[in-house]
Design an enzyme around this catalytic site. Sequence first.
Site, PDB file in Angstrom:
ATOM      1  N   GLY A  51       0.735  -1.368  -0.068  1.00 33.19           N
ATOM      2  CA  GLY A  51       0.058  -0.154  -0.058  1.00 33.19           C
ATOM      3  C   GLY A  51       0.749   1.249   0.126  1.00 33.19           C
ATOM      4  N   TRP A  53       2.206   2.800  -2.552  1.00 32.18           N
ATOM      5  CA  TRP A  53       1.947   3.870  -3.659  1.00 32.18           C
ATOM      6  C   TRP A  53       0.574   4.189  -3.555  1.00 32.18           C
ATOM      7  CZ3 TRP A  53       3.984   2.074  -9.125  1.00 32.18           C
ATOM      8  CH2 TRP A  53       5.379   2.160  -9.225  1.00 32.18           C
ATOM      9  N   ASP A  74      -4.787  -5.932  -5.938  1.00 29.89           N
ATOM     10  CA  ASP A  74      -3.770  -6.985  -5.812  1.00 29.89           C
ATOM     11  C   ASP A  74      -4.343  -8.217  -5.479  1.00 29.89           C
ATOM     12  OD1 ASP A  74      -0.628  -6.319  -4.809  1.00 29.89           O
ATOM     13  OD2 ASP A  74      -1.347  -8.244  -4.307  1.00 29.89           O
ATOM     14  N   ASP A  95      -7.237 -10.830  -9.577  1.00 28.85           N
ATOM     15  CA  ASP A  95      -6.011 -10.883 -10.358  1.00 28.85           C
ATOM     16  C   ASP A  95      -6.246 -10.182 -11.633  1.00 28.85           C
ATOM     17  OD1 ASP A  95      -3.835 -12.223 -12.162  1.00 28.85           O
ATOM     18  OD2 ASP A  95      -4.654 -14.276 -11.784  1.00 28.85           O
ATOM     19  N   ASP A 120       2.892  -1.692 -10.597  1.00 29.14           N
ATOM     20  CA  ASP A 120       4.109  -1.957  -9.939  1.00 29.14           C
ATOM     21  C   ASP A 120       4.131  -3.651  -9.548  1.00 29.14           C
ATOM     22  OD1 ASP A 120       6.624  -1.536  -8.763  1.00 29.14           O
ATOM     23  OD2 ASP A 120       5.831  -1.025  -6.833  1.00 29.14           O
ATOM     24  N   LYS A 154      -2.461  -0.146 -35.432  1.00 31.00           N
ATOM     25  CA  LYS A 154      -2.552  -1.340 -36.220  1.00 31.00           C
ATOM     26  C   LYS A 154      -1.660  -2.623 -35.608  1.00 31.00           C
ATOM     27  CE  LYS A 154      -0.353  -0.803 -40.088  1.00 31.00           C
ATOM     28  NZ  LYS A 154       0.473  -0.356 -40.918  1.00 31.00           N
TER      29      LYS A 154
HETATM   30  C1  LIG Z   1       6.333  -5.027  -5.389  1.00 31.24           C
HETATM   31  S1  LIG Z   1       4.841  -5.210  -4.899  1.00 31.24           S
HETATM   32  C2  LIG Z   1       4.038  -3.752  -4.909  1.00 31.24           C
HETATM   33  C3  LIG Z   1       4.521  -2.760  -4.120  1.00 31.24           C
HETATM   34  C4  LIG Z   1       3.241  -1.723  -3.928  1.00 31.24           C
HETATM   35  N1  LIG Z   1       3.496  -0.596  -5.248  1.00 31.24           N
HETATM   36  C5  LIG Z   1       3.598  -0.637  -2.825  1.00 31.24           C
HETATM   37  O1  LIG Z   1       4.462   0.207  -3.195  1.00 31.24           O
HETATM   38  O2  LIG Z   1       3.012  -1.123  -1.773  1.00 31.24           O
HETATM   39  C6  LIG Z   1       4.106  -6.243  -6.154  1.00 31.24           C
HETATM   40  C7  LIG Z   1       2.628  -6.733  -6.038  1.00 31.24           C
HETATM   41  O3  LIG Z   1       2.065  -7.174  -7.436  1.00 31.24           O
HETATM   42  C8  LIG Z   1       1.082  -8.132  -7.139  1.00 31.24           C
HETATM   43  N2  LIG Z   1       0.960  -8.700  -8.047  1.00 31.24           N
HETATM   44  C9  LIG Z   1       1.538  -9.879  -8.951  1.00 31.24           C
HETATM   45  N3  LIG Z   1       0.663 -10.211  -9.839  1.00 31.24           N
HETATM   46  C10 LIG Z   1      -0.322  -9.878  -9.826  1.00 31.24           C
HETATM   47  C11 LIG Z   1      -1.610 -10.222 -10.571  1.00 31.24           C
HETATM   48  N4  LIG Z   1      -1.710 -11.020 -11.473  1.00 31.24           N
HETATM   49  N5  LIG Z   1      -2.695  -9.395 -10.082  1.00 31.24           N
HETATM   50  C12 LIG Z   1      -2.635  -8.529  -9.021  1.00 31.24           C
HETATM   51  N6  LIG Z   1      -1.600  -8.226  -8.286  1.00 31.24           N
HETATM   52  C13 LIG Z   1      -0.428  -8.711  -8.653  1.00 31.24           C
HETATM   53  C14 LIG Z   1       1.742  -8.805  -5.955  1.00 31.24           C
HETATM   54  O4  LIG Z   1       0.763  -9.657  -4.977  1.00 31.24           O
HETATM   55  C15 LIG Z   1       2.451  -7.763  -5.050  1.00 31.24           C
HETATM   56  O5  LIG Z   1       1.619  -7.534  -4.007  1.00 31.24           O
END
Ligand SMILES: C[S@@+](CC[C@H](N)C(=O)[O-])C[C@H]1O[C@@H](n2cnc3c(N)ncnc32)[C@H](O)[C@@H]1O
Length: 226
Positions: A51, A53, A74, A95, A120, A154
């Site tokens: 959290g 960001w 997430d 997802d 991210d 395209k």
């Molecule tokens: C590096 S962390 C993000 C950190 C976040 N920006 C912060 O500042 O707190 C990466 C996140 O991407 C999520 N993630 C990876 N694949 C995902 C997907 N297919 N759908 C949703 N979230 C995904 C992971 O669960 C993880 O919590």
Amino acid sequence: MSGPWAPDFFWREAQRLGYVARSAFKLLQMQKQFKLIGAGASVLDLGCAPGAWLQVACRSLGPLEKGGAVVGIDLKKVHIPSHHCDSRVKTICADVMNLRKDQARAFSPQGMGFSVILSDMCPIVSGITTKDAALSCELGKRALSLAIGNSSCKNTSEFLDSFEDDTSENGVLRRGGNVVIKLLESKDTEAFAKFCKQRFRNVSWLRPKATRSSSKEIYLICQGLR
Ligand SMILES: C[S@@+](CC[C@H](N)C(=O)[O-])C[C@H]1O[C@@H](n2cnc3c(N)ncnc32)[C@H](O)[C@@H]1O
């Protein structure tokens, strides 16, 4: 404790300033350099756990009366941090790879789409460089496809692939909007920039100061969707 995950300057600063993770400083640097999130913006934060960001995005919206919204998605359930977040922040457990554009659009204020999309997202790193980079590319392409749609130019469907369950062609990023996509650097990452240069007014790469030296991550910053 020593090694690449040891608490460092950014970790200590995050603790001191009430951010839930050191990653806050990556978005703070992007905000300082590129001014991606304006007052009252509507922000979609893909891969938002834990959290940090969300916190930086919410602060960037300005005072509550300016309006705006931050929607975080997430795989993990996220507790909205009590510091630097207010009632404009919402989170959804889903997802992103299975999220349709119409579903994402429904999360935006008045269903009008978002002015900023941040990704991210990162796969669980296996240590096999090519595999990790390929998975990161898939996540990056999904974020871009959600943002700009499948048929906006395209060669879009060739580059982004079609997501079969997703019939909606329009993306959820508003015209003039900005996108940030995290990628793990590989021979394929340059193709992202090349593709995005056709669709955005400005495209840049940033490796934030808070990125650990052992990490391959790099951020593609796209401003001004045409
Ligand atoms: C590096 S962390 C993000 C950190 C976040 N920006 C912060 O500042 O707190 C990466 C996140 O991407 C999520 N993630 C990876 N694949 C995902 C997907 N297919 N759908 C949703 N979230 C995904 C992971 O669960 C993880 O919590």
